[in-house]
Design a protein around this motif. Structure first.
Motif, short mmCIF file in Angstrom:
data_model
loop_
_atom_site.label_atom_id
_atom_site.label_comp_id
_atom_site.label_asym_id
_atom_site.label_seq_id
_atom_site.Cartn_x
_atom_site.Cartn_y
_atom_site.Cartn_z
N ARG A 288 0.83 -1.21 0.00
CA ARG A 288 0.00 0.00 0.00
C ARG A 288 0.87 1.27 0.00
O ARG A 288 0.56 2.26 -0.67
CB ARG A 288 -0.92 0.01 1.23
N GLU A 289 1.97 1.22 0.77
CA GLU A 289 2.86 2.39 0.82
C GLU A 289 3.49 2.67 -0.54
O GLU A 289 3.52 3.80 -1.02
CB GLU A 289 3.97 2.16 1.85
N SER B 100 -10.20 -0.36 0.71
CA SER B 100 -10.36 -1.80 0.65
C SER B 100 -9.69 -2.33 -0.62
O SER B 100 -9.36 -1.55 -1.52
CB SER B 100 -11.85 -2.16 0.62
N VAL B 101 -9.52 -3.63 -0.66
CA VAL B 101 -8.84 -4.23 -1.81
C VAL B 101 -9.60 -3.96 -3.12
O VAL B 101 -8.99 -3.58 -4.13
CB VAL B 101 -8.63 -5.74 -1.59
N PRO B 102 -10.92 -4.12 -3.15
CA PRO B 102 -11.62 -3.81 -4.42
C PRO B 102 -11.46 -2.34 -4.84
O PRO B 102 -11.33 -2.04 -6.03
CB PRO B 102 -13.08 -4.12 -4.10
N ALA C 40 -4.38 -9.24 -6.61
CA ALA C 40 -4.38 -10.64 -6.16
C ALA C 40 -3.49 -10.83 -4.94
O ALA C 40 -3.83 -11.54 -3.99
CB ALA C 40 -3.93 -11.53 -7.31
N VAL C 41 -2.35 -10.16 -4.95
CA VAL C 41 -1.43 -10.26 -3.80
C VAL C 41 -2.08 -9.63 -2.57
O VAL C 41 -2.04 -10.21 -1.47
CB VAL C 41 -0.09 -9.57 -4.12
N LEU C 42 -2.66 -8.46 -2.78
CA LEU C 42 -3.31 -7.80 -1.64
C LEU C 42 -4.46 -8.66 -1.11
O LEU C 42 -4.67 -8.76 0.11
CB LEU C 42 -3.85 -6.43 -2.08
N GLN C 43 -5.21 -9.26 -2.02
CA GLN C 43 -6.34 -10.12 -1.62
C GLN C 43 -5.84 -11.31 -0.81
O GLN C 43 -6.41 -11.68 0.21
CB GLN C 43 -7.07 -10.60 -2.88
N ALA C 44 -4.72 -11.89 -1.27
CA ALA C 44 -4.15 -13.05 -0.56
C ALA C 44 -3.67 -12.65 0.83
O ALA C 44 -3.84 -13.39 1.81
CB ALA C 44 -2.99 -13.62 -1.37
#
Lengths: 478, 254
Positions: free
Chosen positions: A399-400, A414-416, A436-440
């Protein structure tokens, strides 16, 4: 329109009130018996003429402008200019001399007029056909008639005057540029000359022509004297000389030798329009006796430099050139050291060394922002991988980095939302991979599914490699 | 002999004074050849004073060698532009030459100077350019190491401007060297070969610019812009090492 009564009075015209300097005016007293009938139309006349229409280049001609104004008590003439003097005609192509002005009374058509004559010397500055004028005058004339006060605006012009200007024949190399008739004379300020003592040398050029184009006659150098640059001392008119003038040049004459010398004749080559050929006026040779003076050891200071401290000059006898008596400080010729490219390459090298010392070796990789970006991402991903909770750290780091690169704070999204945002900034594949990485990471954090942190970090590395580098000057981060 | 003189000269400035005084004494006594010899020893030992060249020029003038007189007066004037006596003596020497030709534009010890500032010598222009170059890098260094955000763009712009001016300054005018014709009967030819046709005759004392050299020949340009090739040993360059020009032939007519 006829002014309402005929002048049948005897006019006595005296000096007019002094609008002009006394020496520039010439007022004639006349007694005239006017017989004509004054009208407003005949209030003002202009005449323009030159004394010659065919001249040589640089030869003088006289332009005469006559302003006739009806001399009648009931008449007022108001020119449309404030200076009180007519505007003179255009004399382009001529070098114009000073204007002489005189006044007289004269009759014209049986009427008495006050005539102001302006005379000006003109010197053609180029060959061919030159034009003077036309001379214009505009003004208002007011007078009392039988019908009462009347006025009329007048606009009067003379015809232009054409002057044929002939070029000068092929000049000799010594031609001074003077056109006219001239004589040259020479005079020393003092005949008691001493070696090393400067005296004035005056050269007077007397004649008729254009004094402003007359150059100082050259004085040929000789070993036994030196002369400084000529200075124009004065230009004055010869009284009663009808335009003759004297122009005086002053030279500083420095005797360098002692004994009997013959100052050489000086020559002025000029063009005589009257004879149509070049003529030379010469001075006589002047015999000079120069005393040795009180100069002990013949040491005099001449030729001081710009700073005032010149070398000591030893003035020699027998017409020899003076000598420098001594040198205060002998300077040795410096060897030309060919440094080659060193002075050019040294500054950038010093710059890089300073950069490396003060900012660390990594700063030297400033030429590649992408490389720096890669190093930066690598370091942070490695730190995340070695953290106690690697997936949490990876989520935070991702995120940073995204916030830095895309210019928006994504920490609270949020991820979406992140996916939607980065999809608008990056290509679809890169956005999908990062999301996908953030979701995981999120799934792992909330215990939905455990994931391999090393694999996620690897996938994050691949996804981030497509990000644009930081938009910083020269790729340097501070 | 030369080595001995140089050794003596190395001992101190008094030796220079001795040689200079020896030259002056010979000049005052009318022994111009001895005066020339003494002054030339000083020049050969590396002395570079306008006064020495002035005296040497005067000695040559009285020897009747107007070419070398003009050459040395020009050197004196080139080293000290305010040397009025040298200016006057130069005018006298030039007036004594056959044609009293004017000095070509750009005739100076340092050559013609940069293309954009003809009044500046090329050596001075190069120095200024080097200062600008160092200054530009100094500004860049300050900008990267200490500069604030607002100063960044200005610093880079100023540095770029300095580099640009430096580049403009080092672009020279067509290379040329000032020289003076020394030998009598010197003929400038259309090409660098004795068989090439003669274009013009150059009298001793004529000041020229040398813009090209090839195998013992130099292409010279006179004040009125005419060019021709002359053998290099018939002229002497104005600048260091201040040769007086060793003539080997009386004439270059084949």
């Amino acid at each position: 329109m006829v002014i309402g009564f005929t002048l049948m009075v005897l006019l006595a015209v005296g000096p007019a009130p002094g609008m002009l300097p006394a020496e520039a005016r010439s007022v004639h007293v006349a007694q005239v018996q006017p017989t004509g009938t004054p009208t407003l139309d005949s209030a003002v006349y202009l005449d323009a003429s030159v004394d010659r229409n065919d001249v040589y280049l640089g030869e003088s001609l006289t332009l005469s402008l006559e302003y006739w104004e009806l001399n009648f008590r009931g008449l007022r003439v108001q020119p449309h200019i404030k200076s009180g003097r007519p505007v003179f005609p255009d004399t382009e192509g001529f070098y114009a001399g000073q204007v002489r002005e005189e006044q007289r009374d004269a009759t014209r058509g049986g009427l008495l007029y006050r005539v102001t004559t302006y005379r000006q010397e003109l010197f053609p500055a180029r060959a061919g056909t030159l034009r003077v004028g036309p001379w214009n005058w505009t003004g208002t004339v007011r007078g009392h008639t039988a019908a009462g006060a009347q006025s009329r605006d007048l606009d009067i012009s003379t015809s232009p005057i054409e002057v044929q200007v002939r070029p000068l024949p092929e000049p000799p190399s010594t031609f001074s540029g003077a056109v006219g008739e001239f004589e040259i004379t020479l005079e020393f300020e003092s005949r008691e000359l001493s070696r090393g003592v400067p005296e004035g040398l005056f050269i007077d050029v007397t004649g008729q022509g254009n004094p402003h184009t007359l150059q100082a006659p050259p004085v040929a150098p000789a070993p036994w004297f030196s002369v400084g640059a000529p200075k124009e001392e004065e230009v004055r008119l010869v009284e009663g000389g009808q335009g003759r003038f004297v122009k005086r040049f002053r030279y500083t004459f420095m005797p360098l030798g002692a004994g009997e010398f013959m100052f050489p004749p000086l020559a002025l080559t000029y063009f005589s329009p009257a004879e149509g050929r070049y003529k030379v006026s010469r001075t006589a040779a002047v015999e000079l006796t120069i005393e040795a003076g009180d100069l002990k050891d013949t040491l005099v200071v001449i030729g001081a430099g710009g700073g005032g401290a010149g070398p000591n000059m030893l003035v020699m006898d027998e017409g020899r050139l003076p000598l420098v008596a001594g040198v205060a400080d002998f300077r040795l010729r410096r060897k030309q050291v060919n440094l080659g490219l060193l002075p050019i390459l040294l500054p950038p090298l010093l710059f890089l060394v300073a950069l490396a010392l003060l900012r660390g070796p990594a700063a030297l990789r400033w030429w590649s922002a992408r490389t720096q970006h890669h190093d930066h991402v690598e370091a942070r991903l490695a730190a995340a991988g070695s953290a106690a909770r690697p997936l949490d750290s990876l989520d935070k780091v991702l995120r940073e980095i995204l916030s830095e690169r895309l210019g928006r704070d994504l920490a609270a999204l949020s991820v979406p939302e992140i996916r939607a945002y980065i999809a608008s900034k990056l290509d679809g594949e890169g956005a999908t991979a990062i999301a996908a990485v953030l979701q995981a990471c999120a799934a792992s954090r909330y215990g939905q599914r455990q994931a391999d942190s090393a694999d996620l970090i690897h996938r994050a590395r691949l996804a981030l490699s497509g990000l644009p580098p930081a938009p910083k000057w020269w790729g340097l981060t501070r | 002999m030369n080595a001995l003189c140089i050794l003596l000269l190395c001992l101190g400035a008094d030796v220079y004074d001795d040689f200079f005084e020896r030259g002056n004494t010979a000049y005052a006594a009318g022994d111009m050849a001895a005066a020339v010899s003494a002054y030339e020893e000083l020049v050969a030992s590396g002395v570079e004073n306008a006064e020495v060249f002035y005296n040497l020029g005067s000695a040559f003038y009285h020897l009747g060698d107007s070419g070398r007189a003009v050459l040395n007066y020009e050197r004196a004037v080139g080293l000290d532009r305010d040397f009025d006596a040298a200016q006057r003596a130069l005018a006298i020497a030039v007036a004594a030459t056959v044609h009293a030709h004017a000095r070509p534009v750009g005739f100076a010890l340092d050559g013609r100077g940069p293309a954009v500032f003809p009044g500046l010598s090329q050596r001075m222009a190069n120095r200024v350019a080097l200062v600008f170059w160092w200054l530009a890098w100094g500004i860049l260094a300050v900008r990267f190491l200490r500069g604030g955000p607002r100063w960044k763009n200005t610093a880079v712009a100023v540095a770029a401007g300095l580099v640009l001016v430096a580049l403009i300054l080092v672009i020279p005018a067509p290379t040329s060297h000032a020289a003076v014709v020394l030998a009598p009967d010197t003929y400038a030819r259309y090409g660098p070969h004795p068989r090439d046709a003669i274009r013009m005759a150059l009298a001793p004392g004529v000041r020229v610019l040398v813009d090209r050299q090839a195998e013992g020949w130099a292409r010279v340009e006179t004040a009125d812009g005419h060019r021709g090739w002359v053998e290099v040993d018939r002229i002497a360059l104005l600048g260091p090492p201040y040769d007086s020009g060793a003539l080997t032939r009386e004439s270059n007519i084949p």
